[in-house]
Each structure stands twice: as structure tokens, then as C-alpha cells.
Scaffold this motif. Structure first.
Motif, PDB file in Angstrom:
ATOM      1  N   SER A  21      62.473 -38.618  48.712  1.00 28.13           N
ATOM      2  CA  SER A  21      63.771 -39.301  48.762  1.00 28.13           C
ATOM      3  C   SER A  21      64.625 -39.008  47.525  1.00 28.13           C
ATOM      4  O   SER A  21      65.755 -39.483  47.429  1.00 28.13           O
ATOM      5  CB  SER A  21      63.569 -40.810  48.893  1.00 28.13           C
ATOM      6  N   ARG A  22      64.109 -38.240  46.605  1.00 29.51           N
ATOM      7  CA  ARG A  22      64.823 -37.931  45.363  1.00 29.51           C
ATOM      8  C   ARG A  22      65.287 -36.482  45.338  1.00 29.51           C
ATOM      9  O   ARG A  22      64.739 -35.626  46.015  1.00 29.51           O
ATOM     10  CB  ARG A  22      63.921 -38.173  44.151  1.00 29.51           C
ATOM     11  N   LYS A  23      66.312 -36.228  44.524  1.00 34.01           N
ATOM     12  CA  LYS A  23      66.818 -34.883  44.275  1.00 34.01           C
ATOM     13  C   LYS A  23      67.052 -34.738  42.785  1.00 34.01           C
ATOM     14  O   LYS A  23      66.787 -35.647  42.011  1.00 34.01           O
ATOM     15  CB  LYS A  23      68.140 -34.654  45.016  1.00 34.01           C
ATOM     16  N   TYR A  24      67.589 -33.612  42.397  1.00 32.45           N
ATOM     17  CA  TYR A  24      68.014 -33.361  41.032  1.00 32.45           C
ATOM     18  C   TYR A  24      69.165 -34.320  40.701  1.00 32.45           C
ATOM     19  O   TYR A  24      69.708 -34.995  41.572  1.00 32.45           O
ATOM     20  CB  TYR A  24      68.477 -31.906  40.895  1.00 32.45           C
ATOM     21  N   GLU A  25      69.567 -34.357  39.424  1.00 34.15           N
ATOM     22  CA  GLU A  25      70.721 -35.163  39.021  1.00 34.15           C
ATOM     23  C   GLU A  25      72.000 -34.479  39.523  1.00 34.15           C
ATOM     24  O   GLU A  25      72.127 -33.271  39.439  1.00 34.15           O
ATOM     25  CB  GLU A  25      70.786 -35.288  37.492  1.00 34.15           C
ATOM     26  N   HIS A  26      72.922 -35.256  39.998  1.00 31.58           N
ATOM     27  CA  HIS A  26      74.179 -34.698  40.519  1.00 31.58           C
ATOM     28  C   HIS A  26      75.230 -34.624  39.413  1.00 31.58           C
ATOM     29  O   HIS A  26      76.307 -35.204  39.507  1.00 31.58           O
ATOM     30  CB  HIS A  26      74.671 -35.531  41.699  1.00 31.58           C
ATOM     31  N   ASP A  27      74.905 -33.884  38.363  1.00 34.02           N
ATOM     32  CA  ASP A  27      75.783 -33.737  37.204  1.00 34.02           C
ATOM     33  C   ASP A  27      76.305 -32.295  37.125  1.00 34.02           C
ATOM     34  O   ASP A  27      76.021 -31.568  36.198  1.00 34.02           O
ATOM     35  CB  ASP A  27      75.058 -34.141  35.915  1.00 34.02           C
ATOM     36  N   ALA A  28      77.074 -31.909  38.129  1.00 34.58           N
ATOM     37  CA  ALA A  28      77.615 -30.549  38.196  1.00 34.58           C
ATOM     38  C   ALA A  28      78.263 -30.189  36.867  1.00 34.58           C
ATOM     39  O   ALA A  28      78.830 -31.049  36.205  1.00 34.58           O
ATOM     40  CB  ALA A  28      78.623 -30.448  39.328  1.00 34.58           C
ATOM     41  N   PRO A  29      78.174 -28.954  36.420  1.00 37.37           N
ATOM     42  CA  PRO A  29      77.600 -27.815  37.125  1.00 37.37           C
ATOM     43  C   PRO A  29      76.110 -27.599  36.850  1.00 37.37           C
ATOM     44  O   PRO A  29      75.518 -26.660  37.375  1.00 37.37           O
ATOM     45  CB  PRO A  29      78.399 -26.643  36.567  1.00 37.37           C
ATOM     46  N   ASN A  30      75.483 -28.465  36.024  1.00 38.20           N
ATOM     47  CA  ASN A  30      74.100 -28.212  35.625  1.00 38.20           C
ATOM     48  C   ASN A  30      73.063 -28.649  36.652  1.00 38.20           C
ATOM     49  O   ASN A  30      72.023 -28.039  36.778  1.00 38.20           O
ATOM     50  CB  ASN A  30      73.809 -28.883  34.279  1.00 38.20           C
ATOM     51  N   TYR A  31      73.343 -29.737  37.382  1.00 39.39           N
ATOM     52  CA  TYR A  31      72.365 -30.276  38.334  1.00 39.39           C
ATOM     53  C   TYR A  31      70.992 -30.388  37.668  1.00 39.39           C
ATOM     54  O   TYR A  31      70.043 -29.713  38.030  1.00 39.39           O
ATOM     55  CB  TYR A  31      72.304 -29.432  39.601  1.00 39.39           C
ATOM     56  N   THR A  32      70.920 -31.255  36.680  1.00 40.01           N
ATOM     57  CA  THR A  32      69.728 -31.396  35.852  1.00 40.01           C
ATOM     58  C   THR A  32      68.489 -31.691  36.688  1.00 40.01           C
ATOM     59  O   THR A  32      68.489 -32.610  37.496  1.00 40.01           O
ATOM     60  CB  THR A  32      69.938 -32.523  34.815  1.00 40.01           C
ATOM     61  N   PRO A  33      67.413 -30.914  36.501  1.00 39.45           N
ATOM     62  CA  PRO A  33      66.171 -31.159  37.226  1.00 39.45           C
ATOM     63  C   PRO A  33      65.567 -32.524  36.873  1.00 39.45           C
ATOM     64  O   PRO A  33      65.760 -33.030  35.768  1.00 39.45           O
ATOM     65  CB  PRO A  33      65.249 -30.037  36.751  1.00 39.45           C
ATOM     66  N   ARG A  34      64.835 -33.096  37.815  1.00 35.46           N
ATOM     67  CA  ARG A  34      64.062 -34.318  37.571  1.00 35.46           C
ATOM     68  C   ARG A  34      62.596 -33.922  37.479  1.00 35.46           C
ATOM     69  O   ARG A  34      62.083 -33.200  38.321  1.00 35.46           O
ATOM     70  CB  ARG A  34      64.252 -35.318  38.697  1.00 35.46           C
ATOM     71  N   ILE A  35      61.940 -34.440  36.465  1.00 29.99           N
ATOM     72  CA  ILE A  35      60.543 -34.110  36.207  1.00 29.99           C
ATOM     73  C   ILE A  35      59.718 -35.381  36.281  1.00 29.99           C
ATOM     74  O   ILE A  35      60.098 -36.403  35.717  1.00 29.99           O
ATOM     75  CB  ILE A  35      60.400 -33.449  34.824  1.00 29.99           C
ATOM     76  N   SER A  36      58.587 -35.316  36.990  1.00 33.42           N
ATOM     77  CA  SER A  36      57.682 -36.460  37.130  1.00 33.42           C
ATOM     78  C   SER A  36      56.257 -35.992  36.955  1.00 33.42           C
ATOM     79  O   SER A  36      55.954 -34.809  37.106  1.00 33.42           O
ATOM     80  CB  SER A  36      57.805 -37.083  38.529  1.00 33.42           C
ATOM     81  N   SER A  37      55.374 -36.948  36.688  1.00 36.74           N
ATOM     82  CA  SER A  37      53.948 -36.623  36.628  1.00 36.74           C
ATOM     83  C   SER A  37      53.142 -37.835  37.052  1.00 36.74           C
ATOM     84  O   SER A  37      53.627 -38.963  37.044  1.00 36.74           O
ATOM     85  CB  SER A  37      53.543 -36.182  35.220  1.00 36.74           C
ATOM     86  N   ILE A  38      51.914 -37.550  37.437  1.00 40.29           N
ATOM     87  CA  ILE A  38      50.961 -38.605  37.768  1.00 40.29           C
ATOM     88  C   ILE A  38      49.601 -38.169  37.256  1.00 40.29           C
ATOM     89  O   ILE A  38      49.261 -36.979  37.310  1.00 40.29           O
ATOM     90  CB  ILE A  38      50.941 -38.905  39.281  1.00 40.29           C
ATOM     91  N   LEU A  39      48.854 -39.113  36.734  1.00 43.49           N
ATOM     92  CA  LEU A  39      47.549 -38.833  36.158  1.00 43.49           C
ATOM     93  C   LEU A  39      46.544 -39.811  36.760  1.00 43.49           C
ATOM     94  O   LEU A  39      46.828 -40.996  36.864  1.00 43.49           O
ATOM     95  CB  LEU A  39      47.643 -39.023  34.639  1.00 43.49           C
ATOM     96  N   THR A  40      45.402 -39.304  37.176  1.00 41.96           N
ATOM     97  CA  THR A  40      44.330 -40.171  37.669  1.00 41.96           C
ATOM     98  C   THR A  40      43.017 -39.760  37.016  1.00 41.96           C
ATOM     99  O   THR A  40      42.807 -38.593  36.687  1.00 41.96           O
ATOM    100  CB  THR A  40      44.169 -40.086  39.205  1.00 41.96           C
TER     101      THR A  40
END
Length: 147
Positions: A21-40
Motif C-alpha cells: 500500500s506504500r510508494k516512494y515519496e511524492h516529492d518531484a522531481p526526486n521521488y525519494t525512495p522509502r526504505i524499511s527493514s524487519i529483523l527476527t
């Protein structure tokens, strides 16, 4: 984004499904990537995944989704994803597999080293966590440019 992952896991979705349900940031012209992590941790071993959501070379109509998983990594090895590869206009998004880095020293030394390596004009925040796999205890450091 963190809430999206938490809510998805709570409702039986996987890490990857939660991020649909998520996308990159809508900050044209860069469209900043979103980074996530999970650890188990399970039975004394560590597993983690890193995700990056980004536009397709600046095309806002297409979201590229990459997840990298690591099972039982070698002690002292970590992986690193950053948002951009270099300067530019627009800023070029990170590409390829997360960078292998050696984790040395205590958490403060490591966090400060990473922070100092980032581009001064483009760095915003950094999250670092050291986890004792046997006990589950952890230490966290967050450095934010905007304090």
C-alpha cells in the motif's frame, strides 16, 4: 510506513504484503525512495529483510519494489541501503543489492561513522540498532539532522 508494516503483520500479512500500500515519496522531481527493514530472531539465529520502494528512474507512474532477505548472517556483517547514489538533478535513486558493511566498535562509534560517511547536503536521518541475538536485548540510536 512503520505503522503500515506493524498493522499488516498484526493482520497476518507478510512484510512485503504490508508494504504494497506504500510508494516512494511524492516529492518531484526526486521521488525519494522509502526504505524499511524487519529483523527476527529464532532459536539463536538472526534473519532480516531490507526493502526499498522507488520510482522507475523518475517515472511517477511506476513503483519498483525490492526486498532483500538475509538468513543467519555472519557475526559483524551488515547491509546498508541509502536513498541516493550521488548528486544530480533529480537525485538518482539507490540501485542494486544493499551494500555489505563491517560492523565494528560499539553502537555509538558505528552510528557516528555511518553518519559521517553520508553526504552532508542530503542526509536526513539514520537508525541504528544493535541486537543481542541470544537475549533479544537491543540498543537503538537515531540521528536526525533536524533534531
Amino acid at each position: 510506513q512503520t505503522d503500515t508494516i506493524f498493522d499488516g503483520l498484526k493482520n497476518g500479512l507478510t512484510f512485503e504484503q504490508s508494504l504494497r500500500s506504500r510508494k516512494y515519496e511524492h516529492d518531484a522531481p526526486n521521488y525519494t525512495p522509502r526504505i524499511s527493514s524487519i529483523l527476527t530472531t529464532e532459536n539463536g539465529t538472526l534473519h532480516y529483510a531490507l526493502s526499498i520502494l522507488k520510482s522507475d528512474n523518475g517515472n511517477p507512474d511506476c513503483t519498483e519494489r525490492f526486498t532483500y532477505t538475509y538468513e543467519n548472517p555472519k557475526n559483524g556483517d551488515g547491509r546498508f541501503i541509502h536513498t541516493y547514489t550521488s548528486d544530480g538533478n533529480p537525485l538518482p535513486s539507490f540501485e542494486g543489492e544493499p551494500k555489505l558493511i563491517r560492523i565494528e566498535g560499539d553502537i555509538d562509534t558505528f552510528a557516528n561513522n555511518i553518519w559521517s560517511w553520508l553526504n552532508e547536503e542530503n542526509k536526513v536521518s539514520l537508525f541504528v540498532r544493535f541486537t543481542d541475538i541470544e537475549t533479544g536485548k537491543y540498543e537503538t540510536r537515531i540521528i536526525n539532522k533536524n533534531k
